[in-house]
Motif scaffolding. Structure first.
Motif, PDB file in Angstrom:
ATOM      1  N   ASP A 158      96.595 -65.356  11.064  1.00 30.57           N
ATOM      2  CA  ASP A 158      97.025 -65.712   9.714  1.00 30.57           C
ATOM      3  C   ASP A 158      96.201 -66.884   9.200  1.00 30.57           C
ATOM      4  O   ASP A 158      95.665 -67.685   9.966  1.00 30.57           O
ATOM      5  CB  ASP A 158      98.519 -66.071   9.706  1.00 30.57           C
ATOM      6  CG  ASP A 158      99.404 -64.858   9.914  1.00 30.57           C
ATOM      7  OD1 ASP A 158      99.010 -63.753   9.503  1.00 30.57           O
ATOM      8  OD2 ASP A 158     100.501 -65.017  10.506  1.00 30.57           O
ATOM      9  N   LEU A 159      96.155 -67.010   7.884  1.00 34.05           N
ATOM     10  CA  LEU A 159      95.305 -68.020   7.276  1.00 34.05           C
ATOM     11  C   LEU A 159      95.832 -69.437   7.484  1.00 34.05           C
ATOM     12  O   LEU A 159      97.044 -69.662   7.494  1.00 34.05           O
ATOM     13  CB  LEU A 159      95.170 -67.771   5.774  1.00 34.05           C
ATOM     14  CG  LEU A 159      94.402 -66.523   5.351  1.00 34.05           C
ATOM     15  CD1 LEU A 159      94.411 -66.399   3.831  1.00 34.05           C
ATOM     16  CD2 LEU A 159      92.980 -66.573   5.868  1.00 34.05           C
ATOM     17  N   ALA A 160      94.889 -70.388   7.609  1.00 36.77           N
ATOM     18  CA  ALA A 160      95.215 -71.820   7.632  1.00 36.77           C
ATOM     19  C   ALA A 160      94.820 -72.475   6.313  1.00 36.77           C
ATOM     20  O   ALA A 160      95.552 -73.312   5.797  1.00 36.77           O
ATOM     21  CB  ALA A 160      94.509 -72.517   8.789  1.00 36.77           C
ATOM     22  N   TYR A 161      93.670 -72.102   5.778  1.00 39.65           N
ATOM     23  CA  TYR A 161      93.238 -72.674   4.504  1.00 39.65           C
ATOM     24  C   TYR A 161      92.206 -71.760   3.859  1.00 39.65           C
ATOM     25  O   TYR A 161      91.603 -70.892   4.514  1.00 39.65           O
ATOM     26  CB  TYR A 161      92.668 -74.088   4.682  1.00 39.65           C
ATOM     27  CG  TYR A 161      91.393 -74.188   5.484  1.00 39.65           C
ATOM     28  CD1 TYR A 161      90.144 -73.957   4.896  1.00 39.65           C
ATOM     29  CD2 TYR A 161      91.416 -74.550   6.824  1.00 39.65           C
ATOM     30  CE1 TYR A 161      88.981 -74.064   5.614  1.00 39.65           C
ATOM     31  CE2 TYR A 161      90.254 -74.664   7.556  1.00 39.65           C
ATOM     32  CZ  TYR A 161      89.033 -74.415   6.956  1.00 39.65           C
ATOM     33  OH  TYR A 161      87.876 -74.519   7.682  1.00 39.65           O
ATOM     34  N   VAL A 162      91.991 -71.991   2.567  1.00 40.20           N
ATOM     35  CA  VAL A 162      90.929 -71.322   1.820  1.00 40.20           C
ATOM     36  C   VAL A 162      90.120 -72.406   1.119  1.00 40.20           C
ATOM     37  O   VAL A 162      90.668 -73.197   0.348  1.00 40.20           O
ATOM     38  CB  VAL A 162      91.480 -70.320   0.787  1.00 40.20           C
ATOM     39  CG1 VAL A 162      90.340 -69.751  -0.061  1.00 40.20           C
ATOM     40  CG2 VAL A 162      92.252 -69.201   1.474  1.00 40.20           C
ATOM     41  N   ILE A 163      88.830 -72.462   1.434  1.00 44.06           N
ATOM     42  CA  ILE A 163      87.904 -73.412   0.811  1.00 44.06           C
ATOM     43  C   ILE A 163      86.989 -72.633  -0.126  1.00 44.06           C
ATOM     44  O   ILE A 163      86.499 -71.555   0.228  1.00 44.06           O
ATOM     45  CB  ILE A 163      87.047 -74.128   1.877  1.00 44.06           C
ATOM     46  CG1 ILE A 163      87.907 -75.058   2.733  1.00 44.06           C
ATOM     47  CG2 ILE A 163      85.898 -74.887   1.226  1.00 44.06           C
ATOM     48  CD1 ILE A 163      88.261 -76.370   2.093  1.00 44.06           C
ATOM     49  N   HIS A 164      86.764 -73.167  -1.313  1.00 38.51           N
ATOM     50  CA  HIS A 164      85.889 -72.488  -2.270  1.00 38.51           C
ATOM     51  C   HIS A 164      84.487 -73.085  -2.242  1.00 38.51           C
ATOM     52  O   HIS A 164      84.321 -74.309  -2.330  1.00 38.51           O
ATOM     53  CB  HIS A 164      86.465 -72.575  -3.680  1.00 38.51           C
ATOM     54  CG  HIS A 164      87.609 -71.637  -3.904  1.00 38.51           C
ATOM     55  ND1 HIS A 164      88.919 -71.962  -3.577  1.00 38.51           N
ATOM     56  CD2 HIS A 164      87.643 -70.375  -4.394  1.00 38.51           C
ATOM     57  CE1 HIS A 164      89.702 -70.946  -3.863  1.00 38.51           C
ATOM     58  NE2 HIS A 164      88.966 -69.970  -4.360  1.00 38.51           N
ATOM     59  N   GLY A 167      79.175 -70.119  -4.090  1.00 40.20           N
ATOM     60  CA  GLY A 167      78.821 -68.707  -4.062  1.00 40.20           C
ATOM     61  C   GLY A 167      77.413 -68.473  -4.581  1.00 40.20           C
ATOM     62  O   GLY A 167      76.853 -69.291  -5.303  1.00 40.20           O
ATOM     63  N   SER A 168      76.815 -67.360  -4.205  1.00 38.61           N
ATOM     64  CA  SER A 168      75.435 -67.075  -4.605  1.00 38.61           C
ATOM     65  C   SER A 168      75.305 -66.821  -6.095  1.00 38.61           C
ATOM     66  O   SER A 168      74.221 -66.945  -6.665  1.00 38.61           O
ATOM     67  CB  SER A 168      74.909 -65.867  -3.821  1.00 38.61           C
ATOM     68  OG  SER A 168      75.748 -64.740  -4.034  1.00 38.61           O
ATOM     69  N   THR A 169      76.408 -66.463  -6.750  1.00 40.10           N
ATOM     70  CA  THR A 169      76.373 -66.175  -8.185  1.00 40.10           C
ATOM     71  C   THR A 169      76.747 -67.376  -9.030  1.00 40.10           C
ATOM     72  O   THR A 169      76.676 -67.321 -10.253  1.00 40.10           O
ATOM     73  CB  THR A 169      77.348 -65.034  -8.520  1.00 40.10           C
ATOM     74  OG1 THR A 169      78.689 -65.469  -8.255  1.00 40.10           O
ATOM     75  CG2 THR A 169      77.046 -63.797  -7.695  1.00 40.10           C
ATOM     76  N   GLY A 170      77.153 -68.482  -8.385  1.00 36.24           N
ATOM     77  CA  GLY A 170      77.612 -69.646  -9.132  1.00 36.24           C
ATOM     78  C   GLY A 170      79.104 -69.636  -9.388  1.00 36.24           C
ATOM     79  O   GLY A 170      79.676 -70.652  -9.785  1.00 36.24           O
ATOM     80  N   MET A 171      79.753 -68.492  -9.147  1.00 39.06           N
ATOM     81  CA  MET A 171      81.209 -68.395  -9.272  1.00 39.06           C
ATOM     82  C   MET A 171      81.851 -68.858  -7.971  1.00 39.06           C
ATOM     83  O   MET A 171      81.314 -68.611  -6.890  1.00 39.06           O
ATOM     84  CB  MET A 171      81.621 -66.950  -9.570  1.00 39.06           C
ATOM     85  CG  MET A 171      81.252 -66.471 -10.959  1.00 39.06           C
ATOM     86  SD  MET A 171      82.176 -67.355 -12.237  1.00 39.06           S
ATOM     87  CE  MET A 171      83.841 -66.747 -11.912  1.00 39.06           C
ATOM     88  N   PRO A 172      82.994 -69.548  -8.045  1.00 37.98           N
ATOM     89  CA  PRO A 172      83.659 -69.988  -6.815  1.00 37.98           C
ATOM     90  C   PRO A 172      83.982 -68.818  -5.896  1.00 37.98           C
ATOM     91  O   PRO A 172      84.512 -67.791  -6.350  1.00 37.98           O
ATOM     92  CB  PRO A 172      84.945 -70.653  -7.333  1.00 37.98           C
ATOM     93  CG  PRO A 172      84.668 -70.990  -8.756  1.00 37.98           C
ATOM     94  CD  PRO A 172      83.735 -69.934  -9.263  1.00 37.98           C
ATOM     95  N   LYS A 173      83.636 -68.970  -4.622  1.00 36.88           N
ATOM     96  CA  LYS A 173      83.919 -67.938  -3.633  1.00 36.88           C
ATOM     97  C   LYS A 173      84.844 -68.514  -2.581  1.00 36.88           C
ATOM     98  O   LYS A 173      84.561 -69.562  -1.999  1.00 36.88           O
ATOM     99  CB  LYS A 173      82.623 -67.457  -2.975  1.00 36.88           C
ATOM    100  CG  LYS A 173      82.832 -66.346  -1.952  1.00 36.88           C
ATOM    101  CD  LYS A 173      81.565 -66.026  -1.189  1.00 36.88           C
ATOM    102  CE  LYS A 173      81.257 -67.074  -0.144  1.00 36.88           C
ATOM    103  NZ  LYS A 173      80.176 -66.678   0.791  1.00 36.88           N
ATOM    104  N   GLY A 174      85.966 -67.852  -2.365  1.00 40.98           N
ATOM    105  CA  GLY A 174      86.927 -68.334  -1.393  1.00 40.98           C
ATOM    106  C   GLY A 174      86.557 -67.944   0.023  1.00 40.98           C
ATOM    107  O   GLY A 174      86.299 -66.771   0.307  1.00 40.98           O
ATOM    108  N   VAL A 175      86.516 -68.930   0.916  1.00 40.96           N
ATOM    109  CA  VAL A 175      86.264 -68.693   2.337  1.00 40.96           C
ATOM    110  C   VAL A 175      87.583 -68.891   3.068  1.00 40.96           C
ATOM    111  O   VAL A 175      88.169 -69.977   3.036  1.00 40.96           O
ATOM    112  CB  VAL A 175      85.196 -69.655   2.877  1.00 40.96           C
ATOM    113  CG1 VAL A 175      85.055 -69.500   4.385  1.00 40.96           C
ATOM    114  CG2 VAL A 175      83.866 -69.412   2.183  1.00 40.96           C
ATOM    115  N   MET A 176      88.065 -67.845   3.708  1.00 41.15           N
ATOM    116  CA  MET A 176      89.382 -67.859   4.343  1.00 41.15           C
ATOM    117  C   MET A 176      89.228 -68.117   5.845  1.00 41.15           C
ATOM    118  O   MET A 176      88.565 -67.352   6.538  1.00 41.15           O
ATOM    119  CB  MET A 176      90.090 -66.531   4.101  1.00 41.15           C
ATOM    120  CG  MET A 176      90.218 -66.188   2.623  1.00 41.15           C
ATOM    121  SD  MET A 176      91.177 -64.673   2.320  1.00 41.15           S
ATOM    122  CE  MET A 176      90.065 -63.430   2.969  1.00 41.15           C
ATOM    123  N   VAL A 177      89.846 -69.165   6.329  1.00 36.36           N
ATOM    124  CA  VAL A 177      89.753 -69.534   7.748  1.00 36.36           C
ATOM    125  C   VAL A 177      91.141 -69.438   8.372  1.00 36.36           C
ATOM    126  O   VAL A 177      92.116 -69.967   7.827  1.00 36.36           O
ATOM    127  CB  VAL A 177      89.169 -70.948   7.917  1.00 36.36           C
ATOM    128  CG1 VAL A 177      89.193 -71.380   9.379  1.00 36.36           C
ATOM    129  CG2 VAL A 177      87.735 -70.985   7.383  1.00 36.36           C
TER     130      VAL A 177
END
Length: 348
Positions: A158-164, A167-177
């Motif tokens: 299960d997830l602990a956090y999501v860091i944005h 992203g390669s497009t300049g839009m925020p990309k969520g990284v789920m750890v």
């Protein structure tokens, strides 16, 4: 969003929270976290985070729910992180200084269940549906209520956090750890730290994953976390005054920041002498003659860590012993236990 996984442990055995609870029992009256507005002991931090965790559980919050933290770096932020994790949910740090359009994009892409803010006087953002000021839950910070955290059904996957990231497009990309990835990294990071580190700076922005390493790595080992005021982060003299005054022993920083503060540390012997362990990541570390001189004089240990946001830290090279033997360009080191690293060329 990109998700990092690591299947280790069981809900009741999640190492960071279990280790923190052990220090609550052993050192309840020791200061756990401090900012310029005040501090909390281990017992107080445990009680506050339990109260907030019970509140979240009462709102139906649990595993895989995402809780936005629209909070400045502060004691409150640390309380909120612990509470969300105790409730089995995951947190999403949101920088209060970011433009509303970026915050809206991150909130919408994350699908936040709830947003925690500092107080009722804070402007309510129009990009969040359910905003809860911390002061409505923790008013007066009086003891009472339930004892201990709510039952937690979260699993290692299960997830602990999501860091944005940008992203390669300049839009925020969520990284789920996940909790498994985070717990494994923290356990091995702390096992390699110098013994009896008393004070660690909370220097990294909360939207960078190093911040959770600073927070949970300190609380899981019985240390004292000192939150660096935002304006102090950008002022070398004020920063080193803080290091000296608080007798900071551990400092996480990019290699560029070490280069930035090096001349100040050479001029401020007391600040330099208080440091014992410097944890570096994010940039190529270069061992200069100035750095060798200071490290030799004060016995510093440097830990050169590497890992993308998608995995957090995965490798480390520790620079100890006499700095004359340190390589000019230290390697990124070997993988942490239970981590497999593959070097892939351009062609795959």
């Amino acid at each position: 969003m990109t998700r990092a996984r690591c299947d280790m442990g069981t809900p009741a055995e999640w190492w960071p929270i279990r280790s923190f609870a052990g220090w609550v029992a052993r050192r309840p009256d020791s200061v756990a976290v401090a900012d310029r507005d005040g501090s909390l002991t281990y017992a107080e931090l445990d009680a506050d985070s339990d109260r907030l965790a019970w509140f979240l559980a009462g709102q139906g919050i649990g595993p895989e729910d995402l809780i936005g933290l629209w909070l400045e770096r502060s004691v409150d932020f640390v309380v909120a992180v612990l509470a969300v994790l105790k409730a089995g949910a995951a947190y999403v740090p949101l920088d209060v200084a970011h433009p509303p359009a970026r915050l809206r994009a991150m909130a919408e892409r994350s699908g936040l269940s709830l947003l925690l803010s500092h107080n009722a006087g804070q402007d309510v953002p129009d990009w969040a549906d359910h905003v809860v000021p911390l002061e409505t839950v923790l008013t007066g910070r009086r003891p009472g209520g339930r004892i201990g955290p709510p039952p937690c059904a979260a699993r290692p996957d299960d997830l602990a956090y999501v860091i944005h990231t940008s992203g390669s497009t300049g839009m925020p990309k969520g990284v789920m750890v996940t909790r498994g990835v985070l717990g494994n990294m923290l356990r091995h990071h702390c096992a390699r730290s110098l013994p009896h580190l008393r004070t660690t700076l909370q220097y990294a922005p909360t939207v960078f994953d190093v911040s959770i390493q600073e927070i949970l790595g300190t609380l899981a080992t019985g240390g004292r976390l000192v939150v660096v005021p935002e304006e102090t982060r950008r002022d070398v003299r004020a920063l080193l005054d803080l290091v000296r005054r608080e007798r900071a022993e551990q400092w996480f920083m990019p290699a560029g920041v070490l280069e930035w503060v090096l001349d100040g540390l050479r001029a401020d012997e007391r600040a330099a002498a208080s440091l014992r362990e410097i944890v570096l990541a994010g940039e190529q570390l270069k061992i200069t003659d100035r750095l060798r001189e200071l490290a030799a004089r004060h016995g510093w240990v440097l830990r050169n860590q590497y890992g993308p946001s998608e995995t957090h830290v995965v490798t480390e090279h520790i620079l100890d012993g006499h700095p004359a033997r340190w390589p000019a360009l230290p390697p990124i080191g070997e993988p942490f236990p239970d981590v497999e690293v593959r070097v892939v060329g351009v062609g795959g």
